[in-house]
Design a protein around this motif. Structure first.
Motif: not given
Length: 355
Positions: A274-285
């Protein structure tokens, strides 16, 4: 919270104006002895199955309630197994508890649960309360910061104890857990094999044995592969969703940020995703995340979490078996089981993005 096996219910006061149903009353109704009724209600194979069924039917019809306290006085057994966990909101420990309950129920035991978060004073109070119920034994996962003295009153009282998942130095108690070093090695080998050279550790916690083992193994793998240790890539804290979210953002703010992270447990990994998504990033990508535990929820996330499977069903069941063995044979040699975990590769890991 008390969960018990099917069969005679827990003792309760008789309804106002209604006489208490006794074994003798049931025996008179069926024209059998009170011993036969008692054995039938305990599902003893010494009583014919047809008789056991009939006794139970009549007992239910007449509103009989099993007096567990009186039985405990007669036999010096309560048939209660106490379980003390620091966290039941973490699905990993809920899965351990389910396996314990299934195993103990099959042996005619009830489970009495106490939880104490990571609070040593609360743990002391909870363990004291559990002991007041005179359980035949306890399965414990100690709170962070616990020492051998935390369990000394229980040990001195002669209560059989099995440590589960976490263990304390300086006590000779049965233990069931996972090989945390092997699990961390597998996770780090996977990330390094994908090409990652800047790998963070989210929710490191050296106040618990699992945390010490995983953090030490993380650092050992960096040395083994000639990678530098950077304290800016380590976020210390209890493994929670909130700390996972804070932790990933903390390490991403490093001067030379990581491209991957190993998380103390799955719920910390969920927070990190979820923290990655706050930064506009995605796990696995854009970034790789590996958790630890493989709770059922891990496979249901999108992307599904790459994680270390600790075989918690087997751990819970074996801890219950160890305790039942210890209750039966208090002087038997110590029992110790460390299960080898397995890395489950799913969708949250990928090679590092080009720089």
């Amino acid at each position: 919270m008390i969960e018990g096996p099917p069969g005679p219910a827990l003792a309760s006061p008789a309804a106002p104006g209604r006489s208490r149903v006794t074994l003798q009353i049931i025996a008179d109704r069926l024209a059998v002895s009170t011993a036969t009724v008692s054995l039938a209600l305990r599902d003893s194979p010494l009583v014919a199955e047809a008789t056991r069924i009939r006794v139970r039917e009549i007992a239910r019809e007449m509103g009989y309630r099993y007096n567990r306290g009186a039985a405990a006085l007669r036999t010096d057994r309560t048939n209660i197994v106490a379980v003390g966990f620091h966290d039941i909101t973490n699905p990993y420990f809920a899965e351990l508890l389910a396996a314990i309950e299934e195993t103990t129920t099959a042996q005619g035991r009830s489970v009495l649960l106490g939880t104490y978060a990571e609070d040593l004073e609360r743990q002391r109070r909870v363990l004291d309360t559990l002991a007041e119920y005179r359980p035949d034994g306890m399965i414990l996962c100690p709170a962070a910061g616990s020492t051998s003295e935390s369990l000394r009153p229980l040990i001195d009282a002669g209560i059989p104890i099995v440590q589960l998942s976490r263990e304390l130095d300086g006590v000779e108690l049965d233990f069931v857990g996972s090989d945390d070093r092997a699990g961390t090695f597998q996770a780090m080998e996977h990330l390094i094999g994908l090409g990652h050279r800047r790998i963070a550790f989210i929710c490191a916690n050296e106040e618990i044995s699992t945390g010490r083992n995983r953090y030490a193994s993380y650092r050992e793998m960096l040395v083994r592969h000639g990678l530098p240790f950077d304290p800016a890539l380590v976020h210390m804290g209890i493994g929670t969703r909130e700390n996972g979210l804070k932790g990933i953002q903390y390490v991403l703010d490093a001067a030379d940020p990581p491209t991957a992270a190993f998380c103390m447990n799955d719920i910390a990994a969920f927070g990190a995703m979820l923290g990655l998504r706050h930064r506009g990033r995605e796990a696995g990508r854009d970034f790789s995340i590996v958790g630890c535990d493989d709770v059922r929820e891990a496979a249901q996330w999108f992307p599904a979490l790459t994680t270390v499977h600790n075989f918690q069903n087997e751990m819970g069941a074996k801890s219950a078996e160890f305790l039942l063995n210890r209750i039966a044979e208090p002087a038997a040699p110590l029992q110790r089981l460390t299960l080898t975990p397995k890395l489950i590769v799913r969708g949250t890991t990928c090679p590092p993005p080009p720089r």
